[in-house]
Scaffold this motif. Structure first.
Motif, short mmCIF file in Angstrom:
data_model
loop_
_atom_site.label_atom_id
_atom_site.label_comp_id
_atom_site.label_asym_id
_atom_site.label_seq_id
_atom_site.Cartn_x
_atom_site.Cartn_y
_atom_site.Cartn_z
N PRO A 1 4.62 -8.40 -6.33
CA PRO A 1 3.28 -8.99 -6.28
C PRO A 1 2.25 -7.88 -6.48
N CYS A 2 1.26 -8.10 -7.33
CA CYS A 2 0.29 -7.05 -7.64
C CYS A 2 -1.15 -7.54 -7.52
N ARG A 3 -2.04 -6.59 -7.24
CA ARG A 3 -3.47 -6.80 -7.34
C ARG A 3 -4.04 -5.57 -8.03
N ALA A 4 -5.02 -5.77 -8.93
CA ALA A 4 -5.55 -4.66 -9.70
C ALA A 4 -7.05 -4.49 -9.45
N TYR A 5 -7.49 -3.23 -9.48
CA TYR A 5 -8.89 -2.90 -9.20
C TYR A 5 -9.35 -1.83 -10.20
N ALA A 6 -10.63 -1.91 -10.59
CA ALA A 6 -11.17 -0.97 -11.57
C ALA A 6 -11.80 0.25 -10.92
N SER A 7 -11.96 0.25 -9.61
CA SER A 7 -12.59 1.38 -8.93
C SER A 7 -12.11 1.47 -7.49
N GLY A 8 -12.36 2.62 -6.89
CA GLY A 8 -11.99 2.80 -5.50
C GLY A 8 -12.79 1.90 -4.59
N GLU A 9 -14.08 1.74 -4.88
CA GLU A 9 -14.94 0.91 -4.06
C GLU A 9 -14.49 -0.55 -4.08
N GLU A 10 -14.10 -1.01 -5.26
CA GLU A 10 -13.61 -2.39 -5.38
C GLU A 10 -12.36 -2.58 -4.53
N PHE A 11 -11.48 -1.61 -4.57
CA PHE A 11 -10.26 -1.68 -3.76
C PHE A 11 -10.59 -1.71 -2.27
N LEU A 12 -11.49 -0.83 -1.84
CA LEU A 12 -11.82 -0.71 -0.42
C LEU A 12 -12.48 -1.98 0.13
N LYS A 13 -13.04 -2.80 -0.74
CA LYS A 13 -13.66 -4.05 -0.30
C LYS A 13 -12.61 -5.13 -0.03
N GLY A 14 -11.41 -4.93 -0.55
CA GLY A 14 -10.36 -5.93 -0.36
C GLY A 14 -9.55 -5.68 0.90
N SER A 15 -8.53 -6.46 1.07
CA SER A 15 -7.65 -6.33 2.24
C SER A 15 -6.30 -5.78 1.80
N VAL A 16 -5.71 -4.99 2.69
CA VAL A 16 -4.42 -4.36 2.40
C VAL A 16 -3.48 -4.62 3.56
N GLY A 17 -2.29 -5.08 3.24
CA GLY A 17 -1.30 -5.34 4.27
C GLY A 17 -0.64 -4.06 4.75
N ALA A 18 -0.12 -4.09 5.95
CA ALA A 18 0.48 -2.89 6.55
C ALA A 18 1.69 -2.40 5.77
N ARG A 19 2.38 -3.30 5.05
CA ARG A 19 3.58 -2.90 4.31
C ARG A 19 3.33 -2.80 2.82
N ASP A 20 2.08 -2.88 2.40
CA ASP A 20 1.73 -2.75 1.00
C ASP A 20 1.81 -1.30 0.57
N CYS A 21 1.61 -1.05 -0.73
CA CYS A 21 1.47 0.31 -1.22
C CYS A 21 0.40 0.33 -2.30
N VAL A 22 -0.08 1.52 -2.61
CA VAL A 22 -1.17 1.69 -3.57
C VAL A 22 -0.74 2.64 -4.67
#
Length: 217
Positions: free
Chosen positions: A33-54
């Motif tokens: 399962p993937c989610r994509a972001y164009a910037s760091g700020e966009e990523f930081l506005k989203g939610s991240v699960g404890a077992r996710d990776c970046v």
């Protein structure tokens, strides 16, 4: 085909649409399962699960990948990160690993290399989460102890005999024995080794909490 945990998501942070889309297609096809972001700020506005990776490019329009990692650490988000870049140097790789990145990958790379490193990141995430759960469980079990029982436990962990503990705390040996019995009952520990593990896990958790508080000041 390797598949990530059903609850784990691979977050892709790259400002180049072609690379971002290619990575998302590749990883989605591999079962991640993937989610994509164009910037760091966009990523930081989203939610991240404890077992996710970046998976983050080291060069982003608003911050570099190491800054993004630092921002996550400041938030207490210890999500495993794979740093990717088309301009790799030994110095950059060392900086990434010192900053806490799990791994480093140079573009262009084979899809097998990417998925292998993704698997490593996800495994690290599962291990970190399991460790965190153990520490939380240890803290919960020890929190049921009275102040005196904690004092007795501390002396027990230090290897003191019941008589020595009694002398130090100015209580009888029978009282020490009673406290020790209640400690074992409340914590569910079966041996001194179990108690030591609980004690160490709780102290580690408290030390990390203190570090996080100081880092946020």
């Amino acid at each position: 085909m390797h598949k990530a945990d059903g609850k784990a998501v691979v977050h892709i942070v790259d400002d180049e649409p072609a690379i971002r889309n290619a990575l998302q297609r590749l990883l989605s096809a591999a079962g991640y399962p993937c989610r994509a972001y164009a910037s760091g700020e966009e990523f930081l506005k989203g939610s991240v699960g404890a077992r996710d990776c970046v998976v983050a490019d080291v060069h982003l329009p608003d911050m570099n990948g190491l800054d993004l990692l630092a921002a996550m650490n400041a938030r207490g988000q210890s999500v495993p990160m794979l740093i990717i870049t088309g301009f790799a140097t030994v110095e950059l790789a060392v900086q990434a690993m010192k900053a806490g990145a799990v791994d480093f990958l140079t573009k262009p790379f084979e899809s097998a290399s990417l998925t292998e490193k993704i698997e490593t990141c996800l495994a690290v995430g599962r291990l970190r989460q399991a460790t965190l759960e153990r520490r939380r469980n240890a803290s919960m079990r020890l929190s049921s102890l009275s102040e005196r029982e904690v004092e007795v436990l501390g002396q027990v962990i230090d290897g003191k005999t019941n008589r020595a503990i009694g002398d130090i705390l100015n209580i009888s040996v029978k009282t020490v024995e009673a406290h020790r019995a209640r400690i074992m009952e409340k914590t569910g520990a079966l041996s001194l080794v179990d108690l030591t593990r609980l004690w160490d896990a709780t102290r580690t958790s408290m030390a990390q909490a203190d570090e996080s508080r100081f880092a946020s000041v």
